[in-house]
Design a protein around this motif. Structure first.
Motif, PDB file in Angstrom:
ATOM      1  N   SER A 199       0.897  -1.154   0.000  1.00  0.00           N
ATOM      2  CA  SER A 199       0.000   0.000   0.000  1.00  0.00           C
ATOM      3  C   SER A 199       0.938   1.206   0.000  1.00  0.00           C
ATOM      4  O   SER A 199       2.131   1.070   0.300  1.00  0.00           O
ATOM      5  CB  SER A 199      -0.862   0.001   1.265  1.00  0.00           C
ATOM      6  N   LYS A 201       0.799   3.474   2.151  1.00  0.00           N
ATOM      7  CA  LYS A 201       1.151   3.680   3.560  1.00  0.00           C
ATOM      8  C   LYS A 201       2.418   2.901   3.907  1.00  0.00           C
ATOM      9  O   LYS A 201       3.368   3.440   4.482  1.00  0.00           O
ATOM     10  CB  LYS A 201      -0.009   3.235   4.457  1.00  0.00           C
ATOM     11  N   ASP A 204       5.611   4.152   1.870  1.00  0.00           N
ATOM     12  CA  ASP A 204       6.064   5.454   2.360  1.00  0.00           C
ATOM     13  C   ASP A 204       6.830   5.299   3.679  1.00  0.00           C
ATOM     14  O   ASP A 204       7.836   5.973   3.912  1.00  0.00           O
ATOM     15  CB  ASP A 204       4.806   6.325   2.576  1.00  0.00           C
ATOM     16  N   LYS A 249      -3.993   7.346   0.344  1.00  0.00           N
ATOM     17  CA  LYS A 249      -3.882   6.739   1.682  1.00  0.00           C
ATOM     18  C   LYS A 249      -5.261   6.647   2.334  1.00  0.00           C
ATOM     19  O   LYS A 249      -5.592   5.666   2.994  1.00  0.00           O
ATOM     20  CB  LYS A 249      -2.942   7.562   2.570  1.00  0.00           C
ATOM     21  N   GLU A 252      -7.195   3.829   0.729  1.00  0.00           N
ATOM     22  CA  GLU A 252      -6.717   2.544   1.282  1.00  0.00           C
ATOM     23  C   GLU A 252      -7.411   2.271   2.620  1.00  0.00           C
ATOM     24  O   GLU A 252      -7.810   1.146   2.897  1.00  0.00           O
ATOM     25  CB  GLU A 252      -5.199   2.605   1.514  1.00  0.00           C
ATOM     26  N   LYS A 253      -7.534   3.335   3.410  1.00  0.00           N
ATOM     27  CA  LYS A 253      -8.162   3.189   4.733  1.00  0.00           C
ATOM     28  C   LYS A 253      -9.634   2.803   4.579  1.00  0.00           C
ATOM     29  O   LYS A 253     -10.121   1.880   5.233  1.00  0.00           O
ATOM     30  CB  LYS A 253      -8.037   4.521   5.479  1.00  0.00           C
ATOM     31  N   HIS A 258      -5.687  -0.972   5.929  1.00  0.00           N
ATOM     32  CA  HIS A 258      -4.883  -0.767   7.133  1.00  0.00           C
ATOM     33  C   HIS A 258      -5.515  -1.486   8.328  1.00  0.00           C
ATOM     34  O   HIS A 258      -5.318  -1.110   9.476  1.00  0.00           O
ATOM     35  CB  HIS A 258      -4.727   0.741   7.424  1.00  0.00           C
TER      36      HIS A 258
END
Ligand code: JHZ
Length: 385
Positions: A199, A201, A204, A249, A252-253, A258
């Motif tokens: 991902s 996240k 990074d 991000k 994705e959440k 996550h």
């Protein structure tokens, strides 16, 4: 193994490895539990991207976008990690840049050299990077498409990139995006070559530890949905993509990337798909229909094995890669033939195992469809064309 194509006499020595994932609750990285020795997987490799027009167009667009940002000259030095047959570097070469591939596959490195693209046959990491800097120089641009997720020690990757890249250099990478994998049921892209599923996240979190930042982000449709990221050392370039990164991000959440429980739900969806596809293939077989596979992709080897589709349901697979023809697919031992066999035999159904190339394959095989042949696309859900 996903690319472990074998001959009949090798079946008795075939190796099997666990295939399962772990989820990190700290950084959200998804990784395999089992790491197969990379030398045995990559020293003699059977995958080449240049058989696909779509893949070549993607490489061309990647090289063009780097050229726009970096103003390449004959002084520029571009290094591709996992350079395969040199397809991507050939575009940089056409812009006049000096190029070098790094790839452990000796058989494919030979092909690359014949194509005029030099290669160092090394597994990439800090040690390989040091060797290359000593022998050549630091790079203005480092690329790595569909390769970073194949390397076990991601810290070695970033140390290698940091060692090899000039202070104002660019590092461009592209890999399948976990968001696409999860939302489009692409379970079959989970296999031993792909050790990590990123991902933004998680990625990074890694690169920040080495002083890099993402300065450009682009979602591409390659491999069913990938992400192309351009990086530079922090503060060296203007970052116009901060909002896009924050947006992704957040996306994705929303899709639960996550959160561990989303992966349990994903597993349930994949098992439902397995039941649906098996039921369809069994029904067609009872109706005495001939079924073959199209594209002996690594992901196809995962699907046939995990869904337990063997020669009882599928007579053979056709594939354009010369290195795969005449072999059996790993695990299920389905024979592989050149693509022309499809028109010669005109089977009733062809299950597209390389579903990421479904459009390209269907267009290429329009004569098969005109004669009444049908394609089954299994991912993200079953579709008959
Ligand atoms: P394709 C590979 O996975 C391996 P695979 C690797 N580990 C990776 O990361 C991903 O790519 C990105 C055939 N074909 O590209 C060629 C036809 O026969 O989806 C290939 O064998 N006719 C590096 O193996 C297969 O399909 C065609 O017209 O899952 C596609 O494999 C076309 C277009 C393809 O990758």
């Amino acid at each position: 193994m996903p690319n472990g194509f074998i001959k009949k006499e090798q079946i008795k020595d075939e190796e099997w490895f666990e295939l399962a994932c772990l989820y990190c609750t700290k950084c959200s990285l998804v990784q395999l539990t089992c790491v197969v020795d990379p030398v045995s997987m990559f020293k003699h490799y059977s995958y080449i991207p240049s058989t696909s027009k779509i893949m070549m167009n993607n490489f061309s667009s990647l090289a063009a976008s780097v050229k726009n940002r970096k103003k390449l000259t004959s002084e520029s030095f571009v290094i591709d990690i996992g350079s395969n047959d040199g397809s991507l570097l050939s575009f940089f070469k056409s812009y006049g840049a000096r190029v070098l591939g790094i790839d452990p596959a000796e058989n494919i490195a030979e092909v690359s050299r014949k194509n005029g693209i030099p290669v160092e046959t090394l597994l990439f990491g800090k040690t390989a990077a040091k060797k290359v800097v000593e022998k050549y120089q630091k790079a203005d641009v480092i690329t790595g498409t569909n390769v970073i997720a194949h390397i076990d020690d991601l810290h070695q990757v970033m140390q290698g990139v940091s060692t090899l890249l000039k202070e104002d250099g660019l590092f461009v990478t592209e890999f399948p995006y976990l968001l696409d994998l999860i939302t489009k049921n692409q379970f079959d892209t989970i296999y031993h070559e792909h050790l990590s599923y990123f991902s933004i996240k998680a990625w990074d979190y890694l690169i920040k530890q080495y002083g890099f930042e993402i300065i450009e982000v682009e979602r591409t449709f390659i491999q069913g949905g990938s992400i192309r990221l351009t990086h530079a050392r922090k503060g060296k370039y203007k970052n116009e993509f901060k909002h896009t990164l924050a947006y992704l991000k957040n996306l994705e959440k929303i899709h639960g990337l996550h959160d561990k429980s989303s992966y349990d739900q994903f597993s349930i969806r994949v098992n439902i798909l397995k039941n649906e596809l098996k039921t369809l293939l069994l029904k067609l077989r009872q109706e005495k229909k001939q079924i073959v596979g199209y594209g002996a992709a690594a992901k196809g080897n995962v699907l046939t094995n995990f869904f337990d589709v063997g020669t009882d349901l599928m007579d053979y697979i056709v594939d354009s890669t010369p290195y795969k023809q005449g072999f059996l697919n790993p695990g299920k031992h389905i024979p592989i033939y050149p693509e022309k066999k499809l028109l010669e035999d005109q089977p009733d159904y062809a299950l597209i195992l390389a579903w990421n190339f479904a459009d390209e394959i269907i267009e290429k095989q329009s004569a098969y469809i005109k004669k009444g042949g049908k394609f089954i696309i299994p991912i993200p859900g079953i579709k008959i064309v």
